[in-house]
Enzyme design. Structure first.
Site, PDB file in Angstrom:
ATOM      1  CG  ASP A  43      -2.115   0.860   1.079  1.00  0.00           C
ATOM      2  OD1 ASP A  43      -2.246   1.509   0.024  1.00  0.00           O
ATOM      3  OD2 ASP A  43      -2.947   0.909   2.009  1.00  0.00           O
ATOM      4  CB  CYS A  83      -6.586   2.734  -1.713  1.00  0.00           C
ATOM      5  SG  CYS A  83      -5.216   3.471  -0.851  1.00  0.00           S
ATOM      6  CG  HIS A 144      -9.811   0.848   0.924  1.00  0.00           C
ATOM      7  ND1 HIS A 144      -8.830   1.776   0.687  1.00  0.00           N
ATOM      8  CD2 HIS A 144     -10.809   1.516   1.554  1.00  0.00           C
ATOM      9  CE1 HIS A 144      -9.196   2.949   1.163  1.00  0.00           C
ATOM     10  NE2 HIS A 144     -10.405   2.819   1.693  1.00  0.00           N
ATOM     11  CG  ASP A 347      -2.478   0.949  -3.216  1.00  0.00           C
ATOM     12  OD1 ASP A 347      -1.352   1.461  -3.037  1.00  0.00           O
ATOM     13  OD2 ASP A 347      -3.382   1.023  -2.365  1.00  0.00           O
TER      14      ASP A 347
END
Ligand SMILES: *[C@@H]1O[C@H](CO)[C@@H](O)[C@H](O)[C@H]1NC(C)=O
Ligand SMILES: *[C@@H]1O[C@H](CO)[C@@H](O)[C@H](O)[C@H]1NC(C)=O
Ligand SMILES: *[C@@H]1O[C@H](CO)[C@@H](O)[C@H](O)[C@H]1NC(C)=O
Ligand SMILES: *[C@@H]1O[C@H](CO)[C@@H](O)[C@H](O)[C@H]1NC(C)=O
Ligand SMILES: *[C@@H]1O[C@H](CO)[C@@H](O)[C@H](O)[C@H]1NC(C)=O
Length: 602
Positions: A43, A83, A144, A347
């Site tokens: 991330d 994201c 997410h 991402d």
């Protein structure tokens, strides 16, 4: 097909071929072994954070080894610089605008777990398709992409509803609020105070409702009153309960830790991934290991703290690298390396606005690229892209052609023997011909760069040229204007008030100016107008082809809806619990980790 070709090449005698054939995992219809997939996404990791992409002061030996023994993509692009949309695109192979996972407002991601938006059932993820092909599938880490639609346990957007048999992780993102002493994402989104106030009003009602003071039928009427009388007090309450409401860990359908303890979490996830590999070694599997790090709140286990020269951020990167090493070690131990495609990416680019409450730099590095997360400058979307599969993908190859995180969708499907869905537009392209050197050029002549639901830029790599043109229709306003980050809002927004429009578009040739320093003009680029004309027309046709869908990031789908809130204890206990029984079973030996300490010394 590929598999059998390589085996035949390497086999010394028909006898060995036969005996190996018996040992191979489940053959597909054509008698070809289905490969396994380990897809890893870190991330907010910057392309400039990794040794193999040129970092000399932060060591990432295990990731570098993957690149050394595989292919390193140097123009690998996230489909979005945020994201939620980037992950939706990765899983579905489609621009997020097609699935409704691209917002029209300022906020482009979920920050509240009990919101009703998420990846719709109509969308097909590669996990769902591989599950149908007999694969064992797991998501470990961050999702997410939503959780519930109508009540707190319908799990309509849960990873399980999208093809992941096994889930251990968080349905939201790791927020600053998820770790005491790291501040709050709420302080950083003052621009969203209207949502906050609405959330606060709903929080009050939730408490009143749960305490039996009001009945459901009064909810709406009281909402108005609460909105007028107690918004501030309630906002305080909301901030206070925010961590337990939003930072929970799930195993399958069950909340097992709320709020979760960050310390050692990367190790717990790694442990879980290793166990999944061990359990699944006898059948084809797909593991999506989606690291919670290196998104803030940053964390690193005690063994990794203060190891890097780059503070907690560097320590977190090192622990992720260690984890990648553990995954590879497990594949080797289980003799699965030759039949497993491994992929590592991020991402989006690093979040440049991330400075901790103590003033420590908590952001990554994007090398020579401009700006970062939440922008479509190269620093926001150009991410690491490493593919490893000895025998199938050449070692040590570097490919500079434009590729996308959406390409994994058709690539994985094809290798698994599944058909590419023909009832919808798939924007990703099969990577294998490029990786294996069967073609020299990427199939992506054009790529469209969205800032949420707004078409921000177009990239054109003409078939007959080495140029990579990039035309911006608008660019974010940076504050202070001397920097390349939107410090005043914590992330750059894509809505009118926060951007500068460009007509004609701002044009760059990334092959000559990868840092996007000097926009071209008719004086510096004789073909300026003909190039821009092509790109504007392509953008127009592309935009026309987008079918309208329900916006899953509309305000109504972003706000807190108390009736969707997962809560693993009674409300009086503030939804807190700790029942992850696996927690104690960290298998990694202390000695081994200490002897590896030198791996990370500069
Ligand atoms: C994290 O792991 C270390 C051992 O590596 C242990 O001493 C510590 O108690 C663990 N922390 C938590 C919160 O479990
Ligand atoms: C390596 O990464 C760290 C952490 O992002 C960054 O601060 C540093 O500038 C990078 N070093 C180089 C030489 O790229
Ligand atoms: C490349 O192809 C485009 C059309 O796709 C054409 O307009 C252009 O003139 C060609 N350029 C060269 C250098 O051949
Ligand atoms: C931007 O300008 C301000 C003064 O106007 C200065 O304090 C700051 O250091 C500058 N930032 C950068 C990144 O140059
Ligand atoms: C650019 O100009 C050259 C001549 O200067 C021409 O041959 C070429 O086709 C043009 N390319 C594009 C993309 O228009």
């Amino acid at each position: 097909m590929i598999r059998s070709r390589s085996l035949t090449c390497r086999m010394k005698s028909p006898w060995i071929l036969l005996s190996l054939g018996l040992l191979l995992p489940t053959p597909s219809a054509e008698g070809v072994a289905k490969p396994n997939f380990v897809l890893m996404m870190v991330d907010d990791l910057g392309i400039g954070d990794l040794g193999c992409y040129g970092n000399t002061t932060l060591k990432t030996p295990h990731i570098d080894k993957l690149a050394q023994d595989g292919v390193k993509l140097t123009q690998h692009l996230a489909a979005s610089p945020l994201c939620t949309p980037s992950r939706a695109a990765f899983l579905t192979g489609r621009y997020p605008i097609r699935s409704g996972m691209a917002g029209h407002g300022r906020l482009g991601v979920y920050i509240i777990s009990a919101a009703s938006g998420g990846l719709r059932q109509q969308e097909l993820t590669f996990a769902r398709i591989l599950k149908e092909q007999g694969y064992s599938t797991a998501l470990i880490g961050k999702w997410h992409l939503g959780l519930n639609c109508e009540h707190s346990t319908d799990h309509c957007h849960h990873p399980k509803a999208h093809g992941f048999d096994h889930f251990y992780g968080i349905t939201m993102t790791n927020l600053r609020d998820c770790q005491p002493g790291h501040g709050s994402v709420l302080y950083n989104i003052r621009a969203h105070l209207p949502y906050g106030t609405l959330g606060a009003a709903l929080a009050t009602l939730f408490v009143l409702h749960a305490a039996g003071t009001i009945s459901i039928s009064w909810r709406r009427a009281l909402g108005l009153v609460a909105l007028l009388i107690v918004p501030l007090a309630a906002f305080g309450l909301f901030v206070l309960t925010f961590p337990s409401l939003n930072c929970f860990l799930m195993r399958g359908d069950e909340v097992v830790e709320q709020p979760y303890v960050s310390e050692n979490l990367t190790q717990r996830m790694t442990n879980e991934a290793v166990e999944f590999l061990e359990r699944s070694s006898d059948r084809p599997f797909l593991l999506f290991f989606s690291f919670l790090q290196v998104h803030t709140a940053l964390f690193a286990s005690p063994r990794f703290r203060s190891r890097s020269r780059h503070g907690l951020y560097g320590d977190a990167v090192i622990e992720v690298d260690w984890s990648v090493g553990q995954i590879m070690k497990t594949l080797e131990r289980l003799k699965l390396v030759e039949n497993t495609m491994v992929y590592l990416t991020s991402d989006q680019g690093p979040h440049l606005e991330e400075i901790s409450v103590h003033g420590e730099v908590h952001r990554g590095h994007n090398g020579i690229y401009k700006a970062g997360k939440s922008t479509n400058w190269e620093g926001g979307i150009r991410v690491p892209g490493i593919l490893h599969w000895p025998g199938q993908i050449p070692a040590g190859k570097v490919i500079d052609e434009p590729t996308s995180n959406m390409d994994l969708f058709p690539s994985v499907l094809k290798l698994a023997g599944a058909n590419i869905p023909s009832d919808r537009q798939i924007d990703g392209r099969d990577l294998m011909p490029l990786l294996q050197g069967r073609v020299e050029r990427s199939e992506h002549e054009f790529l469209f760069h969205y800032c949420n639901a707004h078409l921000n830029a177009v990239r054109w790599h003409p078939k007959n040229s080495t140029s990579v043109w990039k035309a911006f229709f608008f660019t974010p306003n940076f504050y202070p204007k001397n920097g390349t980050a939107c410090f005043h809002t914590h992330a750059c927004f894509c809505t009118e008030a926060y951007v500068t429009r460009h007509d004609p578009p701002l044009l760059y040739d990334l092959s000559r100016d990868p840092s996007e320093n000097s926009p071209l003009t008719p004086a510096t680029e004789p073909n300026f107008s003909s190039i821009v004309e092509v790109m504007v027309e392509v953008a127009r046709v592309h935009t026309q082809g987008i079918q309208p869908v329900v916006d899953q990031l509309s305000p109504g789908h972003l706000v807190w809806k108390p009736w969707l809130q997962p809560c693993c204890s009674s409300l009086s206990q503030l939804c807190q619990c700790e029942r992850d029984h696996q927690k104690g079973s960290l298998d990694f030996e202390v000695d081994e980790m200490d002897t590896r300490r030198k791996d990370y010394e500069i």
